[in-house]
Design a protein around this motif. Sequence first.
Motif, PDB file in Angstrom:
ATOM      1  N   LEU A  51       0.842  -1.188   0.000  1.00 39.13           N
ATOM      2  CA  LEU A  51       0.000   0.000   0.000  1.00 39.13           C
ATOM      3  C   LEU A  51       0.883   1.246   0.000  1.00 39.13           C
ATOM      4  O   LEU A  51       1.610   1.496   0.971  1.00 39.13           O
ATOM      5  CB  LEU A  51      -0.915  -0.015   1.223  1.00 39.13           C
ATOM      6  N   ALA A  52       0.826   1.994  -1.089  1.00 38.78           N
ATOM      7  CA  ALA A  52       1.590   3.242  -1.183  1.00 38.78           C
ATOM      8  C   ALA A  52       0.735   4.446  -0.803  1.00 38.78           C
ATOM      9  O   ALA A  52       1.277   5.509  -0.498  1.00 38.78           O
ATOM     10  CB  ALA A  52       2.144   3.418  -2.598  1.00 38.78           C
ATOM     11  N   TRP A  53      -0.574   4.291  -0.844  1.00 39.67           N
ATOM     12  CA  TRP A  53      -1.471   5.380  -0.415  1.00 39.67           C
ATOM     13  C   TRP A  53      -2.895   4.875  -0.319  1.00 39.67           C
ATOM     14  O   TRP A  53      -3.347   4.070  -1.140  1.00 39.67           O
ATOM     15  CB  TRP A  53      -1.437   6.556  -1.387  1.00 39.67           C
ATOM     16  N   TYR A  54      -3.619   5.368   0.691  1.00 43.61           N
ATOM     17  CA  TYR A  54      -5.076   5.277   0.730  1.00 43.61           C
ATOM     18  C   TYR A  54      -5.589   6.528   1.414  1.00 43.61           C
ATOM     19  O   TYR A  54      -5.193   6.841   2.547  1.00 43.61           O
ATOM     20  CB  TYR A  54      -5.572   4.039   1.479  1.00 43.61           C
ATOM     21  N   GLY A  55      -6.470   7.231   0.719  1.00 43.69           N
ATOM     22  CA  GLY A  55      -7.043   8.438   1.297  1.00 43.69           C
ATOM     23  C   GLY A  55      -7.677   9.309   0.237  1.00 43.69           C
ATOM     24  O   GLY A  55      -7.813   8.922  -0.930  1.00 43.69           O
ATOM     25  N   PRO A  56      -8.083  10.521   0.622  1.00 43.43           N
ATOM     26  CA  PRO A  56      -8.774  11.434  -0.301  1.00 43.43           C
ATOM     27  C   PRO A  56      -7.915  11.815  -1.506  1.00 43.43           C
ATOM     28  O   PRO A  56      -6.678  11.841  -1.430  1.00 43.43           O
ATOM     29  CB  PRO A  56      -9.077  12.659   0.580  1.00 43.43           C
ATOM     30  N   ALA A  81      -1.100  15.771  -3.190  1.00 46.40           N
ATOM     31  CA  ALA A  81      -0.050  16.428  -2.409  1.00 46.40           C
ATOM     32  C   ALA A  81       1.021  15.425  -1.981  1.00 46.40           C
ATOM     33  O   ALA A  81       2.220  15.732  -1.998  1.00 46.40           O
ATOM     34  CB  ALA A  81      -0.670  17.099  -1.178  1.00 46.40           C
ATOM     35  N   PHE A  82       0.600  14.233  -1.616  1.00 48.51           N
ATOM     36  CA  PHE A  82       1.527  13.197  -1.150  1.00 48.51           C
ATOM     37  C   PHE A  82       2.517  12.802  -2.243  1.00 48.51           C
ATOM     38  O   PHE A  82       3.716  12.671  -2.007  1.00 48.51           O
ATOM     39  CB  PHE A  82       0.718  11.988  -0.684  1.00 48.51           C
TER      40      PHE A  82
END
Length: 449
Positions: A400-405, A411-412
């Motif tokens: 998992l490199a990212w989970y979110g809005p 931005a990340f």
Amino acid sequence: MNIQAHLPDMICLVLFGTAVHPLFLAQAVLWLIGLWKIFEKCGLKGWWALVPVARIYQLALCSDRELEGRPLAVLEVLQILVSCSSYFVPSRSDAADILAVVSLLIWLLQTVYLFRVYLGLIEVFDQKKWWILPWMLVDAIPALIWGFGKKYQPLWKAKEIRDDAPVFFSGRKANVLEEGLTVNLEERSCREFFRKKVLLRDICMEIQPGHMVLLLGGSGAGKTTFVNAVNGYEPAKAEVVINGKNMYKHYKEMQYDIGFVPQQDLMRGSDSVYRTLMDAAALRLPSSFSHSERQERVEQVMDIFGLTPVRREQVSKLSGGQRKRLSIAMEFIPNPTLFILDEPDSGLDGVMARELFLQLRRIADQGKIIIVITHTPDRVIDLFDDVIVLAKDRNRTGRLAWYGPIPEARAFFRREKMEEIVKSVNRKEEGGDGLADEYILKYAEVHHA
């Protein structure tokens, strides 16, 4: 036929891949000794050199030629079987001639794959390409020289996938939601040619009802494996909870609480839209539903997806967009809480794709959870709430490199477009920026803090 007379030959074929002959046996033993040392230099267990069939696959791992190692292992098994079979058929017979031809064809294929493996080994050890000649002609000599020679060292270790070799383990566990989806996936692995291969690791998330989520990742990042783990089709070492209930523990009663729409539809072209949905209702609705109740549900679903005007049309006569809506409608019959779609916009133009995603957005707004895989996300990204980004770490395990809005993801990754985000985590040899490990570590550290 005296089998005992040929038993030594067959044992030598299995153990050393050669017949009982002092010269051939001596060369085979020297080759195995050299392999033992090469395996150790490449970070593998040296004793693999003593294991028939498996050793050729391990050699391919040392050469970074795993794909060649698989068919080579199969071909070695076939060659052993054919060679041993030749002792059980009369010489100068049709069967003996056939076995001889088959053996020759297998040997030719083995030679081609071995050539590739040895070339890979030459690259890994950073040696001149003329080494291919001794490797192909008298492999025992280069095996001993490279195995025992101190100046012959690999540039990198064999890419073993070990249980203790993740880039970083976050230690995080998602809180189980009373309403919504909770995924705590520790590991999804399989056995592949004498070793364990970890496909996914350390993926945790909580998805609230009413959220439409985009699932991103390059080829081989584990998107399909992930959704199959979530929907229970391929269970992982994981906890998947829907509305407070464990999916794996209660799979039979919850299997229709998840709708999964594959990329390719599985509908009979000769059936009408109405008949297709009635068949789906018979399969997916509880047996306690009466015929009239199934009809009522089918009418509701046709109305939701705009299929009422074409209810009597054959599936083969529908447009691409109508077929996609019908595929989704079939899975929507049992009114699932979670809806997963694999490239629902495949083959659709921009207008039709947007209309389809608007329909999915309306479904999500009813309190459903929608997870979508699509290769053209930027044309409909405004309709999504969150994004999941999977990426392959240095061990080629999906992480998992990212989970979110969506705005926070931009931005990340410091990227505006979703396709640019995928490019950033793809490996360089796949045309990407090769930053997967960096973002996996960054995300894990942020959410571990």
